[in-house]
Structures are given as C-alpha cells and as structure tokens.
Enzyme design. Sequence first.
Site, PDB file in Angstrom:
ATOM      1  N   HIS A  38       0.845  -1.202   0.000  1.00 19.66           N
ATOM      2  CA  HIS A  38       0.000   0.000   0.000  1.00 19.66           C
ATOM      3  C   HIS A  38       0.878   1.248   0.000  1.00 19.66           C
ATOM      4  O   HIS A  38       1.742   1.397   0.873  1.00 19.66           O
ATOM      5  CB  HIS A  38      -0.888   0.038   1.246  1.00 19.66           C
ATOM      6  N   GLU A 226      -8.517 -12.554   6.380  1.00 17.82           N
ATOM      7  CA  GLU A 226      -7.591 -12.007   7.375  1.00 17.82           C
ATOM      8  C   GLU A 226      -8.372 -11.755   8.664  1.00 17.82           C
ATOM      9  O   GLU A 226      -8.023 -12.268   9.723  1.00 17.82           O
ATOM     10  CB  GLU A 226      -6.969 -10.706   6.857  1.00 17.82           C
ATOM     11  N   ASP A 303       2.920  -5.503   2.485  1.00 16.76           N
ATOM     12  CA  ASP A 303       1.699  -4.804   2.879  1.00 16.76           C
ATOM     13  C   ASP A 303       1.995  -3.329   3.171  1.00 16.76           C
ATOM     14  O   ASP A 303       1.708  -2.467   2.347  1.00 16.76           O
ATOM     15  CB  ASP A 303       1.036  -5.487   4.084  1.00 16.76           C
TER      16      ASP A 303
HETATM   17 ZN   LIG Z   1      -3.166  -4.922   2.391  1.00 16.62          ZN
END
Ligand SMILES: [Zn+2]
Length: 375
Positions: A38, A226, A303
Amino acid sequence: MIVNSARQSAVITEANHHKPSETSSVLHNLPKVELHRHLEGSLRIETLLSIALEYDITLPSVTAETLRPYVQLMPDEPRSMQQFLSKFAILRQFYRSEAIIKRVTREVIADAAADNIRYMELRFTPKALNNIVNRDYKEVINWVCEAAREAASANNIKVGLIVAMNRHESLDIALNAFEAALALREQGIVGVDLAGQEANYPVSLFRSLFERAQAEGLGITIHAGEWAGPESVRSAVEVGATRIGHGIRTIEDPELVQMLVERGIVLEVCPSSNVDSGAVLSLKDHPLEKLYTAGVRTTLNTDDPLISGITLSDEFARVMAQTALTLNDLKRMQILGARAAFLPSSERTALAVQFENWFFPPATQPLKPHDFAQT
Ligand SMILES: [Zn+2]
C-alpha cells in the site's frame, strides 16, 4: 531448531558458501516481485518531517527517531488491528497537494527498486489521498500514475497500479474510484482491490462493480481471510478475484484449500503484517508454509513497509528464519508472483520467464510442476 539448521545450510549452499551473516545481502540482491504493497503505508519518515516543515503540519514529535513510534509499530507494543490502524491516523494528514502525492509515489517506488524489486504492483486508496486536496478522483489517480511512470523508468523497475476501495465506505465512493480506475487504464492502472473492514462488510455489497471489472478485463484482488474466515475468501473468489490479499484463514477449510489449488488462485501473503496486526500470533504460527506445501500459489509481500518497519528482503529473511521454507521456495514464490501479475498475458509470460532464467537457469534443478502451470 533442527529445521532451522537445515534451512540455514540450504541458504549457505545456495549462496555459494557465504557465511550466514551474509544471508541478508543474498536476499537483498535477489531480484524480487511484490504484488501487495500500500502506498499509504510505505512513506519515508524523513519525508514526513520535511513535508510537515514545508506545510506547517504540527507533529507529535520532530525528529525521525521520536516520530517513529507514531507511524511504526514498536517491538513492545500490543499487536492488534486497532493499534496497527492507529498508525495511519497521522499519515492521513500528509496528502496536502499534488506535489506531495507525486513525491511520495516516486519515493515508494525508488525504495522498492533499491530493495531489488523488479516488478511491483502498488495499491492506493483514492479516497485516502483525496481527503484534503478534494479533487476529482481521476485527477488524483492520474498524479499517482504520472509519478509512478517517471519513477519506474528512473529506477529500472516495472510498476503496475491498483486502485483500492474500502468495504466500510459507500458503494458510491467505490464506484467513483472504480470509474476513474477504468478511465485511466492506459495510464498504468492494472487492477482493483477491496480493502477495509472485512468482518462486517461482505464483498457481495460490491458484486456489481466486480462484474464490470471482470467484463472489462481489469485485474481483481480482494483482501479476505484475514479478519473473517474461509467463507470470506470463498465469496471473494465467487465475485471474480484471481488473487486474494492475505487469505491466510483459507487454511481452516480443506475444501477451500483444494478449490484455490484447482483454480490457481494466488494468495498475496504478508506475514509480518499479519503478526503486527494480531491476525496471527507469530511467524512460527503463520499458515504460509502449510498453504504453500498444500500447493496453493502463495507470494510474499510487505503490505505496509513503514508500519512494520521492513523491506521485502527483511520479510524473506524473517520467513526463512522462522519457517522451514528455503531460498528455493522463496524463488518459486517469486515466479508464481510474476505469473500472477496483472499484465497483458505476453508481458506476464515474459516477466515470469525472466525470473525463471534468473533463478533456475536451464540445467540446474527442475521446478515443481505447479510452478509452470498457466493461470
Ligand atoms: Zn493490504
């Protein structure tokens, strides 16, 4: 311990008898693919300070080291989703102009290239970048596209951009971002993502949008499995996702594991992030190895490198230190990642062949059959 010793020997052999202390440089030098990163979780701390100075933003702290705990998880902090997300609260204050959005995009790409990532798909949430500048989404997304093209060519890295939408925001907001993403495909948008609060907002709310993405041939990845169980992964696959962000709770359902294997669905696994957000207790407890061994196409990703304080090379080192996975396994994951890139098929094949030739030149060792299966 035995497992770790065996793993360590494998590293040493593969690294031409480098000492163990040199393992990190071997991993650093390894050409890499990253599919799940991200933009908003990848900024440089030094840049935050410099922007704060230029735009007169009041920060809780004024040096890189004292600011760090506000934007990065410290070792002694509790690992929970709330704590993890709290780090984004400060970061959201920074997207104040076109110049800043372009700067952070360029830097994130330069940092990835410096870690020898050769192909990266960088995702960003237009709403997050647009909260302060308040412009048309197309305009904001195009800033990211322009900066990404510039940084990619300056840093010898290929970059695809993914527009992310949040489950917990309205369908109108998602639709707005989606339309802009479709309109800017020629500028570098390769796919769409659904992120945000998984447990309370089912993917079915956005079904119409993913039907259109499929019809238009836009890549679909969805954060699932998740913060909700296997049923969430199944729903994401049902609306057309060929890649799943995380997807680690797939391991709870053997039938789903089998379905992912059969359909060639790729998991974008982010082990450190899962530990940092409290989704798993530790890397030793992480289902990555089991999923990979079961034949699920798994890839390794960071991430949010700023929040977790890692590079992709660090992530590789942690996985090798805490699991029985070897350097060859990680290389195979890179090839799986290249084969899952949201690129036109000829470019995707060329990318995968490039990685195969780097890692397993002809007459070294055969790959497992699933490495070569076409998606
Ligand atoms: Zn993510």
